[in-house]
Each structure stands twice: as C-alpha cells, then as structure tokens.
Design a protein around this motif. Sequence first.
Motif, PDB file in Angstrom:
ATOM      1  N   ALA A 213       0.835  -1.195   0.000  1.00 17.21           N
ATOM      2  CA  ALA A 213       0.000   0.000   0.000  1.00 17.21           C
ATOM      3  C   ALA A 213       0.872   1.249   0.000  1.00 17.21           C
ATOM      4  O   ALA A 213       1.881   1.312   0.714  1.00 17.21           O
ATOM      5  N   LEU A 214       0.522   2.226  -0.794  1.00 12.47           N
ATOM      6  CA  LEU A 214       1.258   3.484  -0.805  1.00 12.47           C
ATOM      7  C   LEU A 214       0.934   4.257   0.481  1.00 12.47           C
ATOM      8  O   LEU A 214      -0.211   4.263   0.936  1.00 12.47           O
ATOM      9  N   PRO A 215       1.921   4.923   1.072  1.00  8.33           N
ATOM     10  CA  PRO A 215       1.680   5.640   2.334  1.00  8.33           C
ATOM     11  C   PRO A 215       0.812   6.873   2.125  1.00  8.33           C
ATOM     12  O   PRO A 215       0.696   7.398   1.017  1.00  8.33           O
ATOM     13  N   SER A 216       0.209   7.347   3.198  1.00  4.29           N
ATOM     14  CA  SER A 216      -0.657   8.532   3.115  1.00  4.29           C
ATOM     15  C   SER A 216       0.132   9.788   2.747  1.00  4.29           C
ATOM     16  O   SER A 216      -0.451  10.792   2.322  1.00  4.29           O
ATOM     17  N   THR A 217       1.462   9.717   2.893  1.00  7.94           N
ATOM     18  CA  THR A 217       2.319  10.856   2.533  1.00  7.94           C
ATOM     19  C   THR A 217       2.667  10.866   1.048  1.00  7.94           C
ATOM     20  O   THR A 217       3.391  11.743   0.590  1.00  7.94           O
ATOM     21  N   PHE A 218       2.151   9.876   0.305  1.00  9.88           N
ATOM     22  CA  PHE A 218       2.427   9.782  -1.136  1.00  9.88           C
ATOM     23  C   PHE A 218       1.562  10.821  -1.853  1.00  9.88           C
ATOM     24  O   PHE A 218       0.485  10.538  -2.355  1.00  9.88           O
ATOM     25  N   ASN A 219       2.081  12.036  -1.886  1.00 12.30           N
ATOM     26  CA  ASN A 219       1.340  13.175  -2.427  1.00 12.30           C
ATOM     27  C   ASN A 219       1.685  13.369  -3.901  1.00 12.30           C
ATOM     28  O   ASN A 219       2.845  13.549  -4.264  1.00 12.30           O
ATOM     29  N   THR A 220       0.676  13.338  -4.742  1.00 19.58           N
ATOM     30  CA  THR A 220       0.904  13.440  -6.188  1.00 19.58           C
ATOM     31  C   THR A 220       0.258  14.694  -6.793  1.00 19.58           C
ATOM     32  O   THR A 220       0.012  14.749  -7.993  1.00 19.58           O
ATOM     33  N   SER A 221       0.029  15.693  -5.985  1.00 19.02           N
ATOM     34  CA  SER A 221      -0.742  16.854  -6.428  1.00 19.02           C
ATOM     35  C   SER A 221      -0.055  17.666  -7.527  1.00 19.02           C
ATOM     36  O   SER A 221      -0.712  18.448  -8.218  1.00 19.02           O
ATOM     37  N   MET A 222       1.276  17.504  -7.705  1.00 17.51           N
ATOM     38  CA  MET A 222       1.990  18.261  -8.736  1.00 17.51           C
ATOM     39  C   MET A 222       2.383  17.409  -9.939  1.00 17.51           C
ATOM     40  O   MET A 222       2.983  17.905 -10.892  1.00 17.51           O
ATOM     41  N   VAL A 223       2.034  16.136  -9.921  1.00 16.22           N
ATOM     42  CA  VAL A 223       2.435  15.219 -10.995  1.00 16.22           C
ATOM     43  C   VAL A 223       1.617  15.476 -12.255  1.00 16.22           C
ATOM     44  O   VAL A 223       0.389  15.623 -12.185  1.00 16.22           O
ATOM     45  N   VAL A 224       2.287  15.502 -13.420  1.00 11.77           N
ATOM     46  CA  VAL A 224       1.586  15.694 -14.687  1.00 11.77           C
ATOM     47  C   VAL A 224       1.645  14.450 -15.577  1.00 11.77           C
ATOM     48  O   VAL A 224       0.819  14.290 -16.470  1.00 11.77           O
ATOM     49  N   ASP A 225       2.601  13.552 -15.331  1.00 13.71           N
ATOM     50  CA  ASP A 225       2.762  12.374 -16.189  1.00 13.71           C
ATOM     51  C   ASP A 225       2.771  11.104 -15.341  1.00 13.71           C
ATOM     52  O   ASP A 225       3.679  10.875 -14.551  1.00 13.71           O
ATOM     53  N   MET A 226       1.724  10.274 -15.501  1.00 14.17           N
ATOM     54  CA  MET A 226       1.650   8.984 -14.808  1.00 14.17           C
ATOM     55  C   MET A 226       1.662   7.822 -15.800  1.00 14.17           C
ATOM     56  O   MET A 226       1.251   6.704 -15.473  1.00 14.17           O
ATOM     57  N   SER A 227       2.155   8.068 -16.998  1.00 13.59           N
ATOM     58  CA  SER A 227       2.182   7.012 -18.001  1.00 13.59           C
ATOM     59  C   SER A 227       3.059   5.852 -17.526  1.00 13.59           C
ATOM     60  O   SER A 227       4.147   6.051 -17.001  1.00 13.59           O
ATOM     61  N   GLY A 228       2.546   4.638 -17.685  1.00 17.29           N
ATOM     62  CA  GLY A 228       3.305   3.443 -17.335  1.00 17.29           C
ATOM     63  C   GLY A 228       3.630   3.303 -15.866  1.00 17.29           C
ATOM     64  O   GLY A 228       4.493   2.505 -15.500  1.00 17.29           O
ATOM     65  N   MET A 229       2.972   4.038 -15.006  1.00 20.15           N
ATOM     66  CA  MET A 229       3.346   4.104 -13.595  1.00 20.15           C
ATOM     67  C   MET A 229       3.389   2.732 -12.925  1.00 20.15           C
ATOM     68  O   MET A 229       4.322   2.411 -12.181  1.00 20.15           O
TER      69      MET A 229
END
Length: 267
Positions: free
Chosen positions: A13-29
Amino acid sequence: SYMFAFCSSYNQALPSTFNTSMVVDMSGMFRSCSAYNQPLPNSFNTQRVTDMSEMFYGCTSYNKALPNVFNTSLVTNMKSMFYDCSSYNEPLPSSFNTERVTNMELMFQGCSIYNHALPSSFTTSLVTDMSLMFYDCRAFNQNLGSLNLGAVTNMTGMLTNSGLSVTNYDATLTGWNDGGYTNKDLGDASPLKYCAAQAARTNLITNKGWTITGDKACTNITTVGTLLPFTACEGTASVAQSFTVSGSGLTADISIAAPSGFEVSTA
C-alpha cells in the motif's frame, strides 16, 4: 512515468504521505506490476495529470475501485490505460472525466471480466482513436450507442471479441446511426449479432460510408399461413393446405417434419 514499471512482485500500500498533487505524467506508472492489488490512498491526487497511458498496463491482479480524488479532467492520453487488467471489474468513479482525452486506443483491451456502464462523465467528443478499445473484453455487455464518435478517425477492432448481447449491440448500432456519423471503420465486430438494428446497420454501411465486418444477423424464422384441422372421409385425401416458412441469418437448414399420418411436400 514508469515509476513502478515491471515490479512484478510489488504489492504494498502506498503511504498517506504519497502526495501526487503536482504530478503531470503517470504514463506506465504501474506497468506490468502483475501482483499489485492495493487501493490508492486519498493523497493520490491526479488533478494536474495529462498522461495516463499504460498506467495500469498488465496489472493482472489489480481490482480496486479508484478513489474519488482520481480526477482525470486534464488527461489527454488514456491509451492502454487498463490493458490486460484481467481481474479488473470496478465501476469508474464520477471523477473519471474524459472531456479532454483524444486517445483511447487499447484502453480496456483484455479486461476479460470488466462489465460496468461508463459514467456520464465519460465523454468522447475529442477522441480520435478508439481502435481495439474493448478488444477481448468478453464479459463487457453495455450499450455504447451514446458515445460521441464525431472526432473518431480510427475505431477498427473496437468491439472484436467483446461480449455485447444482441440487445446492446442493436442499441449501439441504432445510436450510432441516429448520431449521423459517417465514414467510420469499425472493422471486425465478430462474434456479435444484430437483429432489430438490421436496418440501422444497413444504412450505416450503404448510405453513411461505414465498414463493419464479422458480425452476423440473428436467426429469424418467419411463418405465413394458418393450418386448420384436416377433415376427410376415409379413403379420400384431405384438401391440401399451404404454409410458408422462411428464414434469415440461419446457421443450418430449416427442418420440417410432418406428424404421423400426414405428408409434407415442397412447392
């Protein structure tokens, strides 16, 4: 992009601190994270993301509902997003907004058990590529007649090996015919069957420049005439009666057998 790609054993599980609010590219994540099956945390903010192509590609174990923070309003590319997610069968959330998406090629290909109606936020007015979108989605059985095909230039194989029933395929063809779309190539639509939409399908092909192959008309047997009880004196043949049987979309000959004591002749 490709952050956890090919981590075939990863399933944490990803932690609650895994903040992605500035991410623009999630291709192939999570591409080819074949063991991954964890719910995304509420900190998984996708409000700035523009590319989700191949995001869950090959996540064959993944079957978790996307959180309400999974906002796709800026995404333009969803090519192969759920490709081969063979365990995935969750309804897309209302936050799954596709108003900016132009590429949905292979989006659900191989999602063999997926079968949910697409949300009202699933708009396709800008999509140009829907090729192989539901290819091999053998359980998928939904009416797609309301999809906007106005911008589509490639939809070949979109429904090949999908699970649309006669009723939903009829509704899909009728909706597309009513939409006024011209010069589309659906390509191979096998093994789908149509019945009530035969006229709509013919109009798409004959008058609107569509190409549709592989699908088949449903079997339809028509009878004309009414048989009345036979009356005759012993030793005298009864008066002949006629009864017409015809069929379309047949996969075998029609077999007609007379009851004991009677004969059938063909004219």
